[in-house]
Design a protein around this motif. Structure first.
Motif, PDB file in Angstrom:
ATOM      1  N   PHE A 165      -2.148  -1.543  -0.364  1.00 33.46           N
ATOM      2  CA  PHE A 165      -0.860  -1.440   0.334  1.00 33.46           C
ATOM      3  C   PHE A 165      -1.167  -1.274   1.814  1.00 33.46           C
ATOM      4  CE2 PHE A 165       2.823   0.664   2.086  1.00 33.46           C
ATOM      5  CZ  PHE A 165       3.903   0.105   1.415  1.00 33.46           C
ATOM      6  N   ARG A 166      -0.614  -2.156   2.640  1.00 33.46           N
ATOM      7  CA  ARG A 166      -0.897  -2.134   4.063  1.00 33.46           C
ATOM      8  C   ARG A 166       0.401  -2.156   4.866  1.00 33.46           C
ATOM      9  NH1 ARG A 166      -6.167  -4.519   5.311  1.00 33.46           N
ATOM     10  NH2 ARG A 166      -7.278  -5.016   3.389  1.00 33.46           N
ATOM     11  N   GLN A 167       0.308  -1.634   6.075  1.00 33.31           N
ATOM     12  CA  GLN A 167       1.405  -1.754   7.029  1.00 33.31           C
ATOM     13  C   GLN A 167       0.873  -2.435   8.271  1.00 33.31           C
ATOM     14  OE1 GLN A 167       3.615   1.842   8.015  1.00 33.31           O
ATOM     15  NE2 GLN A 167       4.140   0.978  10.004  1.00 33.31           N
ATOM     16  N   LEU A 168       1.513  -3.546   8.655  1.00 34.35           N
ATOM     17  CA  LEU A 168       1.080  -4.324   9.802  1.00 34.35           C
ATOM     18  C   LEU A 168       1.010  -3.456  11.054  1.00 34.35           C
ATOM     19  CD1 LEU A 168       0.445  -7.238  10.796  1.00 34.35           C
ATOM     20  CD2 LEU A 168       2.865  -7.415  11.422  1.00 34.35           C
ATOM     21  N   GLY A 169      -0.086  -3.606  11.796  1.00 27.63           N
ATOM     22  CA  GLY A 169      -0.223  -2.894  13.061  1.00 27.63           C
ATOM     23  C   GLY A 169      -0.808  -1.504  12.943  1.00 27.63           C
ATOM     24  N   THR A 170      -1.204  -1.096  11.735  1.00 26.42           N
ATOM     25  CA  THR A 170      -1.812   0.222  11.550  1.00 26.42           C
ATOM     26  C   THR A 170      -3.228   0.071  11.006  1.00 26.42           C
ATOM     27  OG1 THR A 170      -0.962   0.453   9.296  1.00 26.42           O
ATOM     28  CG2 THR A 170       0.421   1.261  11.086  1.00 26.42           C
ATOM     29  N   LEU A 171      -4.059   1.050  11.276  1.00 26.52           N
ATOM     30  CA  LEU A 171      -5.415   1.052  10.748  1.00 26.52           C
ATOM     31  C   LEU A 171      -5.425   1.661   9.353  1.00 26.52           C
ATOM     32  CD1 LEU A 171      -7.346   2.220  13.936  1.00 26.52           C
ATOM     33  CD2 LEU A 171      -7.085  -0.124  13.073  1.00 26.52           C
ATOM     34  N   GLY A 172      -6.352   1.231   8.534  1.00 23.75           N
ATOM     35  CA  GLY A 172      -6.473   1.774   7.189  1.00 23.75           C
ATOM     36  C   GLY A 172      -5.538   1.099   6.209  1.00 23.75           C
ATOM     37  N   LYS A 173      -5.648   1.521   4.979  1.00 28.85           N
ATOM     38  CA  LYS A 173      -4.859   0.965   3.887  1.00 28.85           C
ATOM     39  C   LYS A 173      -4.812   1.986   2.772  1.00 28.85           C
ATOM     40  CE  LYS A 173      -9.062  -1.250   2.159  1.00 28.85           C
ATOM     41  NZ  LYS A 173      -9.754  -2.518   1.889  1.00 28.85           N
ATOM     42  N   ARG A 174      -3.959   1.742   1.809  1.00 26.04           N
ATOM     43  CA  ARG A 174      -3.921   2.567   0.617  1.00 26.04           C
ATOM     44  C   ARG A 174      -4.398   1.730  -0.564  1.00 26.04           C
ATOM     45  NH1 ARG A 174       1.996   5.209   0.951  1.00 26.04           N
ATOM     46  NH2 ARG A 174       2.238   3.777   2.700  1.00 26.04           N
ATOM     47  N   ILE A 175      -5.250   2.336  -1.392  1.00 33.08           N
ATOM     48  CA  ILE A 175      -5.775   1.691  -2.595  1.00 33.08           C
ATOM     49  C   ILE A 175      -5.160   2.388  -3.806  1.00 33.08           C
ATOM     50  CG2 ILE A 175      -7.833   1.110  -3.919  1.00 33.08           C
ATOM     51  CD1 ILE A 175      -7.786  -0.303  -1.283  1.00 33.08           C
ATOM     52  N   TYR A 176      -4.703   1.582  -4.777  1.00 31.09           N
ATOM     53  CA  TYR A 176      -4.107   2.189  -5.971  1.00 31.09           C
ATOM     54  C   TYR A 176      -5.137   2.274  -7.083  1.00 31.09           C
ATOM     55  CZ  TYR A 176      -0.671   3.406  -9.504  1.00 31.09           C
ATOM     56  OH  TYR A 176       0.043   4.065 -10.479  1.00 31.09           O
ATOM     57  N   SER A 177      -5.275   3.481  -7.655  1.00 28.25           N
ATOM     58  CA  SER A 177      -6.192   3.700  -8.766  1.00 28.25           C
ATOM     59  C   SER A 177      -5.433   3.571 -10.080  1.00 28.25           C
ATOM     60  CB  SER A 177      -6.823   5.088  -8.669  1.00 28.25           C
ATOM     61  OG  SER A 177      -7.508   5.405  -9.867  1.00 28.25           O
ATOM     62  N   LEU A 178      -5.872   2.649 -10.921  1.00 27.34           N
ATOM     63  CA  LEU A 178      -5.234   2.465 -12.223  1.00 27.34           C
ATOM     64  C   LEU A 178      -5.659   3.530 -13.225  1.00 27.34           C
ATOM     65  CD1 LEU A 178      -5.502  -1.423 -12.462  1.00 27.34           C
ATOM     66  CD2 LEU A 178      -3.386  -0.106 -12.293  1.00 27.34           C
ATOM     67  N   THR A 179      -6.699   4.281 -12.900  1.00 27.20           N
ATOM     68  CA  THR A 179      -7.109   5.385 -13.777  1.00 27.20           C
ATOM     69  C   THR A 179      -6.418   6.686 -13.377  1.00 27.20           C
ATOM     70  OG1 THR A 179      -9.067   5.712 -12.377  1.00 27.20           O
ATOM     71  CG2 THR A 179      -9.327   4.351 -14.357  1.00 27.20           C
ATOM     72  N   ALA A 180      -6.318   6.943 -12.071  1.00 24.84           N
ATOM     73  CA  ALA A 180      -5.643   8.154 -11.593  1.00 24.84           C
ATOM     74  C   ALA A 180      -4.138   7.944 -11.444  1.00 24.84           C
ATOM     75  CB  ALA A 180      -6.234   8.593 -10.259  1.00 24.84           C
ATOM     76  N   HIS A 181      -3.714   6.676 -11.426  1.00 28.87           N
ATOM     77  CA  HIS A 181      -2.293   6.315 -11.302  1.00 28.87           C
ATOM     78  C   HIS A 181      -1.682   6.863 -10.020  1.00 28.87           C
ATOM     79  CE1 HIS A 181      -2.510   4.878 -15.434  1.00 28.87           C
ATOM     80  NE2 HIS A 181      -3.042   6.045 -15.759  1.00 28.87           N
ATOM     81  N   ARG A 182      -2.406   6.684  -8.931  1.00 26.78           N
ATOM     82  CA  ARG A 182      -1.875   7.132  -7.645  1.00 26.78           C
ATOM     83  C   ARG A 182      -2.559   6.358  -6.517  1.00 26.78           C
ATOM     84  NH1 ARG A 182      -5.260  10.945  -5.061  1.00 26.78           N
ATOM     85  NH2 ARG A 182      -7.029  11.641  -6.337  1.00 26.78           N
ATOM     86  N   TRP A 183      -1.914   6.407  -5.339  1.00 24.87           N
ATOM     87  CA  TRP A 183      -2.454   5.775  -4.144  1.00 24.87           C
ATOM     88  C   TRP A 183      -3.456   6.699  -3.462  1.00 24.87           C
ATOM     89  CZ3 TRP A 183      -1.539   0.791  -3.262  1.00 24.87           C
ATOM     90  CH2 TRP A 183      -0.392   0.208  -3.807  1.00 24.87           C
ATOM     91  N   GLN A 184      -4.501   6.096  -2.907  1.00 26.81           N
ATOM     92  CA  GLN A 184      -5.514   6.846  -2.178  1.00 26.81           C
ATOM     93  C   GLN A 184      -5.761   6.168  -0.834  1.00 26.81           C
ATOM     94  OE1 GLN A 184      -8.649   6.392  -5.060  1.00 26.81           O
ATOM     95  NE2 GLN A 184      -8.043   8.194  -6.233  1.00 26.81           N
ATOM     96  N   GLN A 185      -5.852   6.965   0.220  1.00 28.41           N
ATOM     97  CA  GLN A 185      -6.100   6.417   1.552  1.00 28.41           C
ATOM     98  C   GLN A 185      -7.530   5.893   1.636  1.00 28.41           C
ATOM     99  OE1 GLN A 185      -3.379   6.452   3.497  1.00 28.41           O
ATOM    100  NE2 GLN A 185      -4.379   5.155   5.040  1.00 28.41           N
TER     101      GLN A 185
END
Length: 251
Positions: A165-185
Motif C-alpha cells: 500500500f503506497r501513497q504518492l509523494g511519500t517515502l516508505g510503504k506498508r506491507i500486508y502480512s497474510l499470517t499476521a493479518h495486518r499492515w506493517q511499515q
C-alpha cells in the motif's frame, strides 16, 4: 465456497449514485479506453455502487479467452471463475484490509493511494501470475470510493501475495502480512542513478559491453551494478529486474 457478496461490505458499499453521476463519469471511461489503446495496458474499472465492472479493456492478458464485454458482464464472478479457489480468500481479505488502510488516510490524501498485489488467473490450461494495482478514480463528496481504476500486468514474482500500500509523494510503504493479518511499515526500495541507467539501457537491448561504453565504465563495474540490482529486487535475471522496476515505478 466463496460468493460474489464476500467481496462487499459496509466500507466499500456506495449509495446515492444517480444516472446523472454515471453520465458525468463517462470521461473517466473514455480516458481509460484511450490509455489502454495507446499503451496496450490491461485496464478495468470497478463500480462499487453497482458492484460490478464499469469498463474492461480488450487487452487479452486479463480476459482468459473471453471478450472484454463478456468479462465486464461477469464482474466479480470473473474472480470466482478464474482465480484458484485457494487464492480467493486472499482477495476477499485484501478487499477489507485495503479499504481499512485507505480510510485510515485523511480524505485529502486518498486519491494518491494505491495498492498492489499478485495473484493467479487461469489462462487457457495454465496459471498466469499477474500483478494487480488499484487506485481511486471517482469518489463521493464524503471521500468514499465509487469507481476504482485497476491495471494488470505480468508479475515479476514467483508466487501470489506481495501486497503493498503506497501513497504518492511519500517515502516508505506498508506491507500486508497474510499470517499476521495486518499492515506493517516498510522502507521502499531505491535504485542508484547508475543502476537505473543500467536497467534502462538493458531494456533497450544493449549488451554489458555496450552499457560499459555508454557509461564510460568498465564491464566489471557494470556487472557489479547488475548484481546490486538483482540483490535489491530479489531478481534472478535482467528480465525479472526490469519487470519489477516497471511494476513498482522504480525507473
Amino acid at each position: 465456497m466463496a460468493q460474489k457478496d464476500d467481496f462487499f461490505f459496509e466500507a466499500n458499499s456506495v449509495e446515492d449514485i444517480t444516472e446523472a453521476d454515471y453520465q458525468r463519469a463517462m470521461p473517466y471511461v473514455e480516458a481509460a479506453q484511450a490509455f489502454a489503446q495507446t499503451t496496450y495496458q490491461s485496464i478495468y474499472i470497478i463500480d462499487y455502487h453497482r458492484k460490478n465492472f464499469l469498463y474492461v479493456s480488450d487487452n487479452p492478458l486479463f480476459l482468459c479467452g473471453h471478450t472484454a464485454e463478456e468479462v465486464r458482464e461477469m464482474g466479480y464472478d470473473f474472480y470466482l471463475s478464474y482465480v484458484p479457489k485457494e487464492e480467493v480468500p486472499m482477495l476477499t481479505e485484501l478487499n477489507r484490509s485495503g479499504f481499512r488502510a485507505f480510510y485510515d488516510e485523511p480524505v485529502e490524501n486518498r486519491r494518491q493511494c494505491m495498492m498492489s498485489y499478485d495473484f493467479h488467473i487461469a489462462h487457457g490450461n495454465r496459471l498466469l501470475l499477474i500483478n494487480h494495482k488499484i487506485t481511486p478514480l471517482a469518489m463521493t463528496t464524503n471521500g468514499r470510493v465509487w469507481l476504482a481504476l485497476c491495471t494488470v500486468s505480468l508479475s515479476s514474482h514467483k508466487e501470489a501475495g506481495h501486497i503493498e500500500f503506497r501513497q504518492l509523494g511519500t517515502l516508505g510503504k506498508r506491507i500486508y502480512s497474510l499470517t499476521a493479518h495486518r499492515w506493517q511499515q516498510a522502507e521502499d526500495i531505491a535504485l542508484r542513478p547508475e543502476e537505473k541507467q543500467v536497467l534502462i539501457l538493458a531494456a533497450q537491448g544493449y549488451t554489458i559491453q555496450d552499457i560499459a561504453d555508454r557509461l564510460c565504465r568498465g564491464t566489471d563495474t557494470v556487472k557489479h551494478y547488475r548484481r546490486q540490482i538483482f540483490q535489491k529486487l530479489d531478481a534472478q535475471s535482467i528480465t525479472e529486474a526490469l519487470a519489477y522496476a516497471t511494476n513498482y515505478g522504480l525507473l
